[in-house]
Scaffold this active site. Structure first.
Site, PDB file in Angstrom:
ATOM      1  N   LYS A 114       0.926  -1.104  -0.501  1.00 32.94           N
ATOM      2  CA  LYS A 114      -0.142  -0.081   0.158  1.00 32.94           C
ATOM      3  C   LYS A 114       1.299   1.406   0.060  1.00 32.94           C
ATOM      4  CE  LYS A 114      -4.754  -1.420   1.675  1.00 32.94           C
ATOM      5  NZ  LYS A 114      -5.449  -1.468   2.744  1.00 32.94           N
ATOM      6  N   LYS A 198      -4.752  -8.407  -6.429  1.00 32.04           N
ATOM      7  CA  LYS A 198      -6.084  -8.857  -5.742  1.00 32.04           C
ATOM      8  C   LYS A 198      -7.558  -7.293  -5.988  1.00 32.04           C
ATOM      9  CE  LYS A 198      -6.559  -6.209  -0.995  1.00 32.04           C
ATOM     10  NZ  LYS A 198      -7.002  -6.467   0.010  1.00 32.04           N
ATOM     11  N   LYS A 201     -11.144  -2.457  -3.514  1.00 32.44           N
ATOM     12  CA  LYS A 201     -12.006  -1.011  -3.013  1.00 32.44           C
ATOM     13  C   LYS A 201     -10.949  -0.095  -4.141  1.00 32.44           C
ATOM     14  CE  LYS A 201     -13.661  -2.139   1.300  1.00 32.44           C
ATOM     15  NZ  LYS A 201     -12.391  -2.339   1.753  1.00 32.44           N
TER      16      LYS A 201
HETATM   17  N1  AQP Z   1      -9.675  -9.706  -3.445  1.00 32.54           N
HETATM   18  C1  AQP Z   1     -10.727  -9.732  -1.540  1.00 32.54           C
HETATM   19  N2  AQP Z   1      -9.992 -11.280  -1.952  1.00 32.54           N
HETATM   20  C2  AQP Z   1     -10.275 -12.011  -1.320  1.00 32.54           C
HETATM   21  N3  AQP Z   1     -11.525 -11.206   0.152  1.00 32.54           N
HETATM   22  C3  AQP Z   1     -10.129  -9.985   0.656  1.00 32.54           C
HETATM   23  N4  AQP Z   1     -10.913  -8.897   1.122  1.00 32.54           N
HETATM   24  C4  AQP Z   1     -10.643  -8.061   0.631  1.00 32.54           C
HETATM   25  N5  AQP Z   1     -10.153  -8.042  -0.620  1.00 32.54           N
HETATM   26  C5  AQP Z   1      -9.866  -9.392  -0.476  1.00 32.54           C
HETATM   27  C6  AQP Z   1     -11.359  -9.067   2.754  1.00 32.54           C
HETATM   28  O1  AQP Z   1     -12.586  -7.921   2.780  1.00 32.54           O
HETATM   29  C7  AQP Z   1     -12.258  -7.934   4.881  1.00 32.54           C
HETATM   30  C8  AQP Z   1     -12.661  -6.502   4.595  1.00 32.54           C
HETATM   31  O2  AQP Z   1     -11.608  -6.179   3.957  1.00 32.54           O
HETATM   32  P1  AQP Z   1     -11.178  -4.312   4.249  1.00 32.54           P
HETATM   33  O3  AQP Z   1     -12.191  -4.377   3.327  1.00 32.54           O
HETATM   34  O4  AQP Z   1     -11.127  -4.024   5.040  1.00 32.54           O
HETATM   35  O5  AQP Z   1      -9.612  -3.933   3.720  1.00 32.54           O
HETATM   36  P2  AQP Z   1      -9.189  -4.661   2.421  1.00 32.54           P
HETATM   37  O6  AQP Z   1      -8.193  -6.193   2.759  1.00 32.54           O
HETATM   38  O7  AQP Z   1      -7.477  -3.066   2.040  1.00 32.54           O
HETATM   39  O8  AQP Z   1      -9.661  -4.476   1.318  1.00 32.54           O
HETATM   40  P3  AQP Z   1      -9.559  -3.430  -0.043  1.00 32.54           P
HETATM   41  O9  AQP Z   1     -10.723  -3.936  -1.306  1.00 32.54           O
HETATM   42  O10 AQP Z   1      -8.332  -3.941  -0.792  1.00 32.54           O
HETATM   43  O11 AQP Z   1      -9.585  -2.557   0.008  1.00 32.54           O
HETATM   44  P4  AQP Z   1      -8.468  -0.946   0.159  1.00 32.54           P
HETATM   45  O12 AQP Z   1      -8.459  -1.159  -1.510  1.00 32.54           O
HETATM   46  O13 AQP Z   1      -9.438   0.334   0.627  1.00 32.54           O
HETATM   47  O14 AQP Z   1      -7.606  -1.434   0.855  1.00 32.54           O
HETATM   48  C9  AQP Z   1     -10.920  -8.777   4.947  1.00 32.54           C
HETATM   49  O15 AQP Z   1     -11.255  -8.955   5.316  1.00 32.54           O
HETATM   50  C10 AQP Z   1     -10.367  -8.860   3.925  1.00 32.54           C
HETATM   51  O16 AQP Z   1      -8.971  -9.680   3.955  1.00 32.54           O
END
Ligand code: AQP
Length: 333
Positions: A114, A198, A201
């Site tokens: 990140k 992956k 968001k």
């Molecule tokens: N691509 C993914 N595949 C499987 N699980 C996922 N999770 C996130 N992306 C995937 C799981 O969703 C839960 C909530 O995630 P989060 O919103 O707290 O944060 P994150 O993992 O950082 O998700 P993003 O989408 O990548 O958000 P941004 O872009 O804002 O950082 C967690 O249990 C995560 O494992």
């Protein structure tokens, strides 16, 4: 055995299929089992580790709650609240940051990903994020934490922090060392534009993900445009392993329908991707559209969503306040 479940989702907008299949779907199953005590937290303190627009953040908090409910979490059975309201999270995070070692945090791959090349400009919060996550989990004596595969390393760090605190202060089992609950297969859903990254968001291209608020046309269009390789559909598991985009799309199908991979491969072996994509689009529309419609409906009732958060706050705050009081006694405050 009854389980104490805790997990969080960041209210950073665009909740997507990865969040659903990696985490929220699992939350719903755990919530449905009456033996479990479940806490699902909208982790807004985590969200501000990268810049947020304050007005959008407020809306995203409600949208995350709406997504929980629309996906099938019952607020009467599970506690749903937002993290910033329960002050013990920030306080415990500080105390635990004095237990966690910088060497441990330096190994966290999510920070490296990140923060990117410009690590020096990343916020201190983004660096210490996993300590706050440990505080979230440990405050509630959680025994199990359902997360996507990307959070596995953070959960291991949480276990290390719990064990070190218990050892340092000679308080056996004060913090419960939690177990991760990660789906065995397809616990990491990949971007529709790059099968090695992956689904996320914060990815700039909306075409990289299926949002849980997408309508049927958008879903069909995104699957049509999803990256594939030039070969026909794979004919065996070995071949699938070597083709990330095919593996991701077939994996999404399998996770949503419960049809095993071999069966799907046999059904579509040698066919064009367009045949498979048509089938996958239908599966996605059938699953996502009702959730998407329900989210939109719930978002019209802000009072209802805010009430869920207030009720959840009262319950969570009661439990967390008790635990933080004990932490004070242990550390000598
Ligand atoms: N691509 C993914 N595949 C499987 N699980 C996922 N999770 C996130 N992306 C995937 C799981 O969703 C839960 C909530 O995630 P989060 O919103 O707290 O944060 P994150 O993992 O950082 O998700 P993003 O989408 O990548 O958000 P941004 O872009 O804002 O950082 C967690 O249990 C995560 O494992």
């Amino acid at each position: 055995m009854s389980k104490k479940i805790f997990s969080g989702v960041q209210p950073t907008g665009n909740l997507h299929l990865g969040n659903y299949l990696g985490a929220i779907k699992n939350f719903v199953e755990l919530n449905d089992n009456n033996e479990n005590e479940c806490i699902f937290c909208v982790v807004d303190l985590h969200a501000i580790t990268v810049k947020q627009n304050p007005r959008e953040l407020k809306d995203n908090i409600r949208e995350t709650v709406a997504t929980f409910i629309a996906s099938g979490i019952d607020p009467k059975k599970s506690i749903i609240f937002n993290q910033s309201k329960v002050k013990a999270h920030s306080e415990a995070a500080w105390i635990l940051s004095c237990t966690a070692r910088t060497g441990w945090l330096n190994r966290m791959t999510q920070f490296k990903e990140k923060a990117g090349k410009d690590k020096e400009k990343a916020s201190v919060g983004l660096y210490s994020y996993p300590v706050l996550m440990a505080a979230d989990i440990l405050l509630y004596d959680s025994t199990h934490v359902p997360v996507g595969d990307d959070q596995k390393q953070h959960l291991e760090l949480c276990r290390d922090i719990a064990q070190k605190f218990n050892n340092d202060f000679n308080v056996d089992n004060f913090f419960i060392v939690p177990e991760p609950l990660i789906q065995k297969e397809f616990s990491r859903i990949m971007s529709l534009k790059d099968g090695t990254k992956k689904m996320s968001k914060s990815e700039l291209s909306d075409l990289s993900r299926i949002n849980l608020t997408d309508d049927a046309d958008l879903i069909i269009n995104k699957i049509k445009k999803a990256k594939t390789d030039p070969l026909p559909m794979p004919s065996n598991l070995e071949e699938l392993e070597k083709r990330p985009e095919a593996k991701n799309l077939i994996g999404i199908h399998s996770s949503l329908t419960g049809i095993n991979l071999e069966k799907l491969i046999n059904e579509f072996s040698g066919k064009n991707f367009s045949d498979f994509k048509e089938n996958l689009s239908q599966v996605l529309v059938d699953k996502i559209l009702p959730i998407s419609k329900e989210i939109k409906k719930l978002l019209n009732d802000k009072t209802f969503l805010d009430k869920i958060l207030t009720d959840g706050y009262e319950k969570a705050d009661k439990a967390a306040s008790k635990k933080i009081k004990k932490i004070h006694e242990i550390v000598g405050f």
